[in-house]
Design an enzyme around this catalytic site. Structure first.
Site, short mmCIF file in Angstrom:
data_model
loop_
_atom_site.label_atom_id
_atom_site.label_comp_id
_atom_site.label_asym_id
_atom_site.label_seq_id
_atom_site.Cartn_x
_atom_site.Cartn_y
_atom_site.Cartn_z
N LYS A 177 -10.80 -28.82 11.21
CA LYS A 177 -11.99 -28.33 11.76
C LYS A 177 -12.69 -29.46 12.67
CE LYS A 177 -13.12 -24.07 8.90
NZ LYS A 177 -14.34 -23.77 8.24
N PHE A 229 -23.98 -15.95 9.31
CA PHE A 229 -23.56 -17.24 9.57
C PHE A 229 -22.74 -17.12 10.85
CE2 PHE A 229 -21.18 -16.46 5.94
CZ PHE A 229 -19.88 -16.22 6.51
N ARG A 246 -4.03 -22.33 0.34
CA ARG A 246 -5.60 -21.98 0.00
C ARG A 246 -5.92 -22.70 -1.31
NH1 ARG A 246 -9.04 -19.13 3.06
NH2 ARG A 246 -10.25 -19.20 1.29
N THR A 269 -14.25 -22.57 -0.59
CA THR A 269 -15.20 -22.51 0.61
C THR A 269 -16.32 -23.68 0.59
OG1 THR A 269 -14.71 -20.19 0.89
CG2 THR A 269 -16.37 -21.22 2.35
N ARG A 307 -11.14 -30.07 0.65
CA ARG A 307 -12.44 -29.79 0.94
C ARG A 307 -13.18 -30.48 -0.03
NH1 ARG A 307 -12.31 -23.28 2.03
NH2 ARG A 307 -12.33 -23.16 4.30
N ASN A 343 -16.58 -27.72 6.32
CA ASN A 343 -15.68 -27.99 5.10
C ASN A 343 -14.29 -28.25 5.57
OD1 ASN A 343 -14.78 -25.30 6.34
ND2 ASN A 343 -15.55 -24.20 4.43
N HIS A 377 -9.49 -24.58 7.77
CA HIS A 377 -9.54 -23.36 7.86
C HIS A 377 -7.97 -22.94 7.28
CE1 HIS A 377 -9.33 -18.95 8.67
NE2 HIS A 377 -8.11 -19.45 9.27
P1 IDP Z 1 -12.80 -19.71 3.76
O1 IDP Z 1 -12.89 -20.68 4.91
O2 IDP Z 1 -12.60 -20.39 2.55
O3 IDP Z 1 -11.66 -18.58 4.19
P2 IDP Z 1 -14.78 -17.50 4.50
O4 IDP Z 1 -15.42 -16.97 3.42
O5 IDP Z 1 -13.69 -16.86 5.22
O6 IDP Z 1 -14.05 -18.83 3.90
O7 IDP Z 1 -15.65 -18.01 5.64
C1 IDP Z 1 -15.12 -18.67 6.83
C2 IDP Z 1 -15.91 -19.90 7.24
O8 IDP Z 1 -17.37 -19.65 7.22
C3 IDP Z 1 -15.99 -20.86 6.18
O9 IDP Z 1 -15.01 -21.62 5.95
C4 IDP Z 1 -17.33 -21.80 6.30
O10 IDP Z 1 -17.11 -22.69 7.17
C5 IDP Z 1 -18.29 -20.35 6.79
N1 IDP Z 1 -19.12 -20.01 5.81
C6 IDP Z 1 -18.76 -19.27 4.79
N2 IDP Z 1 -19.83 -18.85 3.93
C7 IDP Z 1 -20.83 -19.40 4.61
C8 IDP Z 1 -22.27 -19.56 4.32
O11 IDP Z 1 -22.73 -18.97 3.56
N3 IDP Z 1 -22.92 -20.34 5.27
C9 IDP Z 1 -22.62 -20.90 6.30
N4 IDP Z 1 -21.21 -20.90 6.57
C10 IDP Z 1 -20.41 -20.34 5.78
MG MG Z 2 -11.47 -16.93 5.30
#
Ligand code: IDP
Ligand code: MG
Length: 133
Positions: free
Chosen positions: A9, A57, A85, A91, A102, A112, A115
């Site tokens: 990212k 978000f 993963r 996350t 991360r 973070n 992806h």
């Molecule tokens: P992941 O990237 O670990 O799969 P997801 O739940 O799919 O997590 O969320 C996608 C992306 O959205 C995350 O990597 C993060 O950058 C962002 N994100 C997830 N939850 C939050 C939040 O509560 N606040 C702000 N950004 C979030």
């Molecule tokens: Mg995801």
């Protein structure tokens, strides 16, 4: 052999962490089959993250992914989806295990650093999104 999509990212590309993150994949037996540095539009980011469109978000997430260059990669290996993963960590970097990408490089839950696809179906969709022939 399984394939998955990985994205480095903007926060990590900006800090020149691309090679260090790629090394983690390579050392852990995930082969980088294809890789390109791109800068996507907010419209493309919105399409990519469509599964999150109902989340509070979502708008910030799409703005962020399109805020600067990213590196998109196809990773290949045994259990590549799960293994990626695992290497990524939780996350929220604050909750990520020691040694994960991360934990090492993530700044916050939104910045973070990486992806990774979360299922076989999504891996196929996401690889196709960035690497259609
Ligand atoms: P992941 O990237 O670990 O799969 P997801 O739940 O799919 O997590 O969320 C996608 C992306 O959205 C995350 O990597 C993060 O950058 C962002 N994100 C997830 N939850 C939050 C939040 O509560 N606040 C702000 N950004 C979030
Ligand atoms: Mg995801």
């Amino acid at each position: 052999m399984e394939q998955t999509l990985s994205i480095i990212k903007p926060d990590a590309v900006e800090r020149n962490l691309g090679d260090e993150i790629k090394d983690i994949f390579i050392k852990n037996h995930l082969k980088i089959k294809d890789s390109k540095k791109i800068h996507i539009s907010k419209e493309e980011a919105s399409e990519f993250y469509k599964v999150h469109q109902s989340k509070p978000f979502y708008d910030a997430l799409c703005s962020y992914l399109s805020s600067g260059p990213i590196i998109v990669m196809i990773l290949e290996g045994e259990n590549a989806i799960k293994e990626n993963r695992r290497l990524m960590g939780a996350t929220n970097p604050k909750e990520a295990e020691e040694g994960t990408i991360r934990k090492l490089y993530g700044i916050s839950i939104d910045k973070n650093s990486v992806h990774g696809s979360d299922s076989l179906e999504n891996a196929k969709k996401e690889i196709n999104f960035f690497f259609k022939n």
